[in-house]
Enzyme design. Structure first.
Site, PDB file in Angstrom:
ATOM      1  N   ARG A  58       3.780  12.470   5.258  1.00 55.44           N
ATOM      2  CA  ARG A  58       2.707  11.857   4.500  1.00 55.44           C
ATOM      3  C   ARG A  58       3.288  11.185   3.262  1.00 55.44           C
ATOM      4  NH1 ARG A  58       0.093  12.097   8.387  1.00 55.44           N
ATOM      5  NH2 ARG A  58      -1.952  13.069   8.754  1.00 55.44           N
ATOM      6  N   GLU A  94      -0.582   3.843   1.006  1.00 55.96           N
ATOM      7  CA  GLU A  94      -0.529   3.377   2.384  1.00 55.96           C
ATOM      8  C   GLU A  94      -1.857   2.713   2.730  1.00 55.96           C
ATOM      9  OE1 GLU A  94      -0.126   5.417   6.751  1.00 55.96           O
ATOM     10  OE2 GLU A  94       1.312   6.071   5.232  1.00 55.96           O
ATOM     11  N   HIS A 108       3.765   3.548   9.913  1.00 55.18           N
ATOM     12  CA  HIS A 108       3.184   4.809  10.381  1.00 55.18           C
ATOM     13  C   HIS A 108       3.045   4.821  11.906  1.00 55.18           C
ATOM     14  CE1 HIS A 108       0.500   8.318   8.809  1.00 55.18           C
ATOM     15  NE2 HIS A 108       1.195   8.679   9.877  1.00 55.18           N
TER      16      HIS A 108
END
Length: 324
Positions: free
Chosen positions: A236, A265, A284
Site C-alpha cells: 500500500r 495513488e 498497481h
C-alpha cells in the site's frame, strides 16, 4: 438475494453467482459517480466490491439494507472493520490466490530498479542510444545480497523464495510473529525493525496496511538504510512518505525504488520521482494476471454464495463477526 457488482469481473464468478440463483446488477459503465454508486448500494442486499470505495460509518448509516460485502481484493483497509462487525456485516476478501502474481511484480520491480530497466527502455523509445560510456548509469547485481521483508506472510514468502532461488539472497524479516515455515525452508532470520532497515540490500513491503502505519517509511528510516538499498513497495502506498522517498533517492541516501503502489495513488503526473533513472513505477498491477483475477472472482463468489445460504464466508476479513 440482490447482488451489486460495481465493475466487471471475470466470468467465472458471475456464472457461479447466477447458478446459485442470486440476482446480479452490474452498471453499464465502470465510471460511477459517488452518488450513483451509493444509490446502487442502497438498493441491494449484498455487494461485491471492486476497487477502493470507502465503507465507513457514514456508508453503513446511509445503506442500512446492506447485509454483507465481498471484496475483490486481499486488502481491506478501505473498510471500517469495527463498524462492520458491530453491525453484524461479514466482510469477505480474496487471500492467497494472488500471492504468486503480486510477488512476481515485487521481484520484477527489484530487478528493473537494480538494472535501471525502465530508464533504459525510455531511452530506446526516444531513440537516444548515446555514445558508449563505461561509467554511465550503472546497475547493480543482486547475488548473495540480503532481502529484508516487512510482513512475511504468503506474498512475502513467495518473494523471499524467488530471491533465495534466483540470487542466493539471504533472507531477514520483521513480523508481528515468527514465520517458522520461512525460517525452516528459507533460513529466514527474524530481526527487529531497526535491524531490518539497517541490514537490507533490498527492502520489500508485504504487510497488511493499518492507519497507524501511515508514512512508516519516512526520512528517518531512509537515513538508516544502506546507500545501495533498493526499496520495493507492492503493498500500500500509505506505507511510505513519497516526498521523503524522493529526497532519499536524489541525495543518494538509498540506491533505488520500485513501486507498484504510490502515495498518493494515482501518482501525480508531474511527480519528480518519475524522472529518476533509479525508479520504476507501475500502476498497481500486482494481481493483474488472468490466473489471479479468475481466482479472485471465484473466491468473491464463494463468499457471497455461502452468505446467501446462511453459512460462514470461507474467506473473511472479520471472522469475529460470527462470534457476536
Amino acid at each position: 438475494m440482490k447482488v451489486f457488482i460495481n465493475k466487471r469481473i471475470p466470468e467465472i464468478g458471475i456464472t457461479m453467482l447466477k447458478e446459485a440463483g442470486l440476482e446480479i446488477t452490474i452498471p453499464e459503465t465502470d465510471d460511477l459517480s459517488y452518488e450513483k454508486w451509493l444509490q446502487y448500494c442502497k438498493n441491494t442486499d449484498v455487494i461485491l466490491n471492486v476497487g477502493h470505495n470507502k465503507y465507513d460509518q457514514n456508508f453503513f448509516e446511509k445503506c442500512p439494507n446492506v447485509k454483507a460485502i465481498a471484496l475483490f481484493s486481499v486488502g481491506f483497509d478501505h473498510v471500517d472493520i469495527k463498524v462492520a462487525t458491530k453491525r453484524n456485516i461479514p466482510i469477505g476478501n480474496t487471500p492467497d490466490v494472488l500471492s504468486r502474481a503480486t510477488s512476481d511484480v515485487a521481484f520484477l520491480l527489484m530487478q528493473s530498479v537494480a538494472r535501471r530497466a525502465s530508464f533504459y527502455f525510455q531511452k530506446v523509445k526516444n531513440n537516444d542510444w548515446g555514445n558508449f560510456d563505461p561509467m554511465y548509469e550503472l546497475g547493480q547485481e543482486l547475488y548473495g545480497k540480503t532481502l529484508g521483508v516487512f510482513g512475511l506472510g504468503r506474498i512475502g514468502f513467495e518473494m523471499a523464495e524467488k530471491c533465495k532461488k534466483a540470487f542466493g539472497m539471504n533472507i531477514i524479516y520483521h513480523n508481528r510473529n515468527h514465520n517458522e515455515e520461512a525460517e525452516k525452508e528459507l533460513v529466514a532470520k527474524y530481526v527487529s525493525f531497526d535491524e531490518l532497515i539497517e541490514q537490507s540490500d533490498v527492502l520489500s513491503i508485504h504487510a497488511n496496511f493499518k492507519p497507524e502505519q501511515s508514512n512508516l517509511f519516512n526520512a528517518s528510516v531512509f537515513e538508516k538504510m544502506k546507500k545501495n538499498a533498493i526499496f520495493v513497495n507492492t503493498a500500500r502506498g500509505g506505507f511510505h512518505n513519497q516526498k521523503d522517498l524522493y529526497e532519499a533517492l536524489v541525495s543518494g541516501q538509498i540506491w533505488g525504488a520500485g513501486l507498484d503502489v504510490t502515495n498518493p495513488e494515482p501518482i501525480e503526473e508531474n511527480d519528480p520521482i518519475l524522472k529518476l533513472s533509479n525508479v520504476c513505477v507501475l500502476p498497481h498491477i500486482g494481481s493483474a494476471t488472468v490466473e489471479a483475477r479468475n481466482g479472485m472472482s471465484r473466491l468473491a463468489a464463494e463468499n457471497l454464495i455461502a452468505f446467501s445460504k446462511g453459512e460462514k464466508m470461507p474467506h473473511i476479513a472479520n471472522p469475529e463477526v460470527y462470534e457476536i
